[in-house]
Design a protein around this motif. Sequence first.
Motif, mmCIF file in Angstrom:
data_model
loop_
_atom_site.group_PDB
_atom_site.id
_atom_site.type_symbol
_atom_site.label_atom_id
_atom_site.label_comp_id
_atom_site.label_asym_id
_atom_site.label_seq_id
_atom_site.Cartn_x
_atom_site.Cartn_y
_atom_site.Cartn_z
ATOM 1 N N VAL A 149 -6.369 3.312 -3.084
ATOM 2 C CA VAL A 149 -5.286 4.169 -2.603
ATOM 3 C C VAL A 149 -5.412 5.560 -3.190
ATOM 4 C CG1 VAL A 149 -2.795 4.561 -2.710
ATOM 5 C CG2 VAL A 149 -3.668 2.303 -2.111
ATOM 6 N N SER A 180 -1.395 5.056 -9.276
ATOM 7 C CA SER A 180 -1.749 3.967 -8.366
ATOM 8 C C SER A 180 -1.934 2.648 -9.098
ATOM 9 C CB SER A 180 -3.035 4.306 -7.611
ATOM 10 O OG SER A 180 -2.815 5.209 -6.580
ATOM 11 N N VAL A 190 -1.483 7.337 4.004
ATOM 12 C CA VAL A 190 -2.606 6.548 3.518
ATOM 13 C C VAL A 190 -2.786 5.261 4.319
ATOM 14 C CG1 VAL A 190 -1.287 5.254 1.798
ATOM 15 C CG2 VAL A 190 -3.716 5.748 1.403
ATOM 16 N N SER A 196 -8.188 7.370 -1.477
ATOM 17 C CA SER A 196 -7.897 7.641 -0.069
ATOM 18 C C SER A 196 -6.904 8.774 0.103
ATOM 19 C CB SER A 196 -7.359 6.376 0.604
ATOM 20 O OG SER A 196 -8.294 5.321 0.531
ATOM 21 N N SER A 222 1.054 4.112 -2.888
ATOM 22 C CA SER A 222 0.738 5.506 -2.581
ATOM 23 C C SER A 222 1.817 6.454 -3.082
ATOM 24 C CB SER A 222 0.540 5.680 -1.072
ATOM 25 O OG SER A 222 1.763 5.541 -0.370
ATOM 26 N N VAL A 228 0.833 -1.203 0.000
ATOM 27 C CA VAL A 228 0.000 0.000 0.000
ATOM 28 C C VAL A 228 0.863 1.247 0.000
ATOM 29 C CG1 VAL A 228 -1.663 1.338 1.355
ATOM 30 C CG2 VAL A 228 -1.957 -1.121 1.101
#
Length: 300
Positions: free
Chosen positions: A197, A82, A209, A200, A57, A53
């Motif tokens: 991602v 992403s 994130v 967010s 990001s 993740v």
Amino acid sequence: MSPADIWNSIFSFDNYGEILALVQNSVWAGAVLGLLGGLVGTLVVRRDLAFAVHGISELSFAGASFALLVGADVVTGSLVGSIAAALTIGFMGGRARSKNSIIGVLMPFGLGLGILFLSLYQGRSANKFGLLTGQIVAVDTVQLQVLASAAIAVIAVLVLVWRPLGFASVDPEMAQARGVPVRFLGILFMALLGVSVALSIQVVGALLVLALLITPAAAAQKVTASPVLAVVLSVTFAVVATVGGIMLSLGGRIPISPYVTTLSFLIYAVCAALAGARRRWGSYGRVISPAARERALTRS
């Protein structure tokens, strides 16, 4: 700056009701992202992809920064970055999880590109800062509709593949033997994760994130072993942290991300404390239990 000035910069609720009425779209957007983050985060934790993740990001940040530089849509740039990173990791298959150094290569590369693009950007500094720390207090109706549509699409796909994806996450070898398309599901989930991602980042920024996609799910797994309850708690924690962070940020002059990340961390800390207390009391109860003592004496 005095302690009182610092406090007032963090919390100041003058004319709060009037401000809240103007940012209803932002609150709804936070709720949507909390729902999405809680659902996706459950599978991220289950598949041990927290580090991925962070790597996604960083490239999402690079894509958003490039879009800002050339005057394109920032959300679109973030999505492109992403998804590119997520698919790269997804096509690596199991190697991406066993060799975190590969993901570690993507992180500084994406961060470096993002910083380069931002350094070349001559516009408002608030736009630069928002990509790193989040900015959601100015969501209009069109942006909310786009955000909600993207989130609903991701959630719909997740619902369709939830059971086989969950099986493949827990025991990929057995799932493969049962005919589950493990590799395809892994790539599909990484694409969905890339979209999540990018969405967010609008709340907490590229650097934080994890607070939305990891911490709520990790907190939920601290207090329950039930897969269904873990999802419910993860979504609840994510929505509380996101919406609560937005509402707190309206009363201060600092970015939204410290509020969201602090609430998320506090939820995790409480869950961890509860889990630790339950283990200690469980062990204590087993030690002093008369039935356990009687069984031990019988064996001896």
